[in-house]
Motif scaffolding. Structure first.
Motif, short mmCIF file in Angstrom:
data_model
loop_
_atom_site.label_atom_id
_atom_site.label_comp_id
_atom_site.label_asym_id
_atom_site.label_seq_id
_atom_site.Cartn_x
_atom_site.Cartn_y
_atom_site.Cartn_z
N GLY A 122 0.84 -1.19 0.00
CA GLY A 122 0.00 0.00 0.00
C GLY A 122 0.87 1.23 0.00
N LEU A 123 1.20 1.69 1.21
CA LEU A 123 2.08 2.85 1.33
C LEU A 123 3.53 2.46 1.49
CD1 LEU A 123 -0.01 5.17 3.62
CD2 LEU A 123 0.37 5.34 1.18
N GLY A 124 3.79 1.16 1.59
CA GLY A 124 5.15 0.71 1.80
C GLY A 124 6.01 0.79 0.56
N GLU A 269 6.50 12.23 0.18
CA GLU A 269 7.78 12.93 0.09
C GLU A 269 8.01 13.80 1.32
OE1 GLU A 269 10.13 16.00 -2.91
OE2 GLU A 269 8.30 15.00 -3.56
N ARG A 270 6.97 14.50 1.76
CA ARG A 270 7.10 15.35 2.95
C ARG A 270 6.88 14.56 4.23
NH1 ARG A 270 3.56 20.64 2.49
NH2 ARG A 270 1.97 19.04 2.79
N GLY A 271 6.20 13.41 4.13
CA GLY A 271 5.97 12.59 5.30
C GLY A 271 4.80 13.02 6.14
N ALA A 298 -2.04 6.07 14.80
CA ALA A 298 -0.97 5.11 15.10
C ALA A 298 -0.64 4.27 13.87
CB ALA A 298 -1.37 4.23 16.27
N HIS A 299 -1.67 3.89 13.13
CA HIS A 299 -1.46 3.10 11.91
C HIS A 299 -0.66 3.89 10.88
CE1 HIS A 299 -2.29 -0.15 9.16
NE2 HIS A 299 -2.84 0.66 8.30
N LEU A 300 -0.99 5.15 10.69
CA LEU A 300 -0.29 5.97 9.71
C LEU A 300 1.15 6.24 10.12
CD1 LEU A 300 -3.20 8.46 8.95
CD2 LEU A 300 -2.21 6.82 7.35
N LEU A 301 1.38 6.47 11.40
CA LEU A 301 2.75 6.65 11.86
C LEU A 301 3.53 5.35 11.67
CD1 LEU A 301 2.06 8.70 15.12
CD2 LEU A 301 3.03 9.56 12.98
N LEU A 353 3.20 14.20 15.96
CA LEU A 353 4.44 13.84 15.30
C LEU A 353 4.88 12.44 15.72
CD1 LEU A 353 6.46 17.15 15.78
CD2 LEU A 353 4.85 16.55 13.95
N ARG A 354 5.69 11.84 14.89
CA ARG A 354 6.24 10.52 15.23
C ARG A 354 6.89 10.58 16.62
NH1 ARG A 354 7.83 6.01 12.64
NH2 ARG A 354 7.36 6.86 10.57
N GLY A 355 6.57 9.64 17.46
CA GLY A 355 7.13 9.60 18.80
C GLY A 355 6.28 10.26 19.86
N GLU A 356 5.24 10.99 19.45
CA GLU A 356 4.40 11.68 20.43
C GLU A 356 3.20 10.84 20.85
OE1 GLU A 356 5.23 16.37 19.35
OE2 GLU A 356 3.39 15.43 18.61
#
Length: 357
Positions: A122-124, A269-271, A298-301, A353-356
């Motif tokens: 998918g997004l991988g 590209e921007r994440g 959580a799934h998207l991160l 953000l990732r990690g939050e």
């Protein structure tokens, strides 16, 4: 290279890297009589488990050729699934899996395989995942077929085990082979997120047509009809790509459709990526919107995005409260950023953000 923090949640499983905290369970698996249910290269004796969990199990990832993931159900490691032989120029990899004997027959292997391939295709980073099984391994062949893999042919004598050479059946799955971008189901404590289908149309119509809050904030709600609801549930909610990925929110204890959560404007590209939600009037004040938003975020991160954002009209205080309870941070005001019935509205920007989370 695969994300070393990769985590995939399915209805019953969590797929995640092995770590030092798994020592007791891995020792238990080894003592059961071998390495069945562990990745290739796992130690054959408990004395080697510590070193394997800190170094050996991660060598495949460090080499850039794959990753080993524990298959966890309710806190118990029930098996393992791996990607290996990654060819990054071609965006291909091979997949293998194993389930502990005591946990077989419960559907864990196809659920894990589907969760992993949905993510990777998918997004991988992959466009093709290959699976090989001994021609006489009917159980593994059934798993591949149940998960949607296409049988492509037989490699004569290509496998070799203690009893000699074996013919191998080759299966392949390509990006776009009937897969949804963000997976079929996400399971939470009180809700399940699943694809929409035709049976949801009457509840969608009732929620949209009869609720003043939805009519106040959703421009598309005006003049909503059953025909539009059916069209949306059967076609538009399943549009390929994250520009139109939507989940139905279903209470675990049964009952009517609780609402929807959608994923929009993904920019790999921007994440960053945006989510949104609406809740049926009969399902409000039960925490469903908060739980659904957390699950999707959580799934998207886990898919590799670094930032998930919500953009909410300044007057929509109920939706803003959901964002805050879901762990989003309020950032500022975007002028005239969202369409509302009769025009446009300023909007509050929230993000995680990732990690939050």
């Amino acid at each position: 290279m695969f994300d070393e923090r990769l985590m995939i949640t399915t209805e019953r499983l969590v797929l995640r890297p092995f770590g030092p905290g798994d020592a007791a369970q891995v020792c238990e698996i080894v003592k059961e009589g071998g390495q069945v249910g562990l990745p290739p290269g796992a130690p054959g004796h408990a004395i080697g488990v510590g070193a394997w969990l800190s170094q050996g199990v991660h060598e495949l990832w460090r080499s850039g050729q794959g990753i080993h993931l524990a298959m966890e159900a309710g806190g118990v490691i029930v098996g393992a699934i791996s990607l290996f032989k990654a060819q990054w120029a071609a965006a291909t990899a091979e997949v293998g899996y194993g389930v502990r004997p005591a946990y077989r027959g419960r559907g864990y292997a196809p659920e894990a395989l589907k969760g992993l391939t949905d993510r990777m295709l998918g997004l991988g980073p992959l466009r093709r995942v290959e699976l090989r099984a001994n021609l006489d391994n009917t159980a593994s062949i059934r798993v591949a077929e149940k998960t949607g893999f296409i049988r492509e042919g037989v490699l004569r004598g290509a496998g070799f085990e203690d009893d000699g050479p074996h013919d191998l059946v080759v299966f392949g799955l390509l990006r776009g082979d009937g897969r949804t971008v963000v997976g079929r189901r996400l399971g939470g404590e009180h809700i399940v997120l699943r694809p929409f289908d035709r049976r949801d149309a009457f509840d969608v119509l009732a929620a949209v047509r009869d609720d003043p809050e939805i009519a106040r904030w959703m421009p598309w709600a005006a003049g909503y009809t059953l025909e539009r609801a059916v069209e949306w549930c059967t076609r538009h909610a399943h549009a390929p790509g994250l520009s139109g990925a939507n989940f139905a929110i279903e209470p675990r204890d049964g009952g009517r459709l609780a609402g929807a959560v959608g994923v929009h404007r993904a920019d790999r590209e921007r994440g960053d990526v945006e989510v949104g939600y609406w809740i049926s009037p009969w399902a409000r004040r039960r925490g469903h919107a908060v739980e659904a938003t957390r699950l999707v975020t959580a799934h998207l991160l886990g898919l590799g995005f670094d930032r998930v954002q919500l953009v909410i009209a300044t007057g929509n205080h109920a939706s803003q409260a959901v964002a805050k309870r879901a762990g989003f941070v309020q950032e500022g005001i975007l002028r005239q950023a969202v369409p509302v019935p009769g025009g446009r509205s300023d909007a509050v920007m929230f993000s995680v953000l990732r990690g939050e989370m």
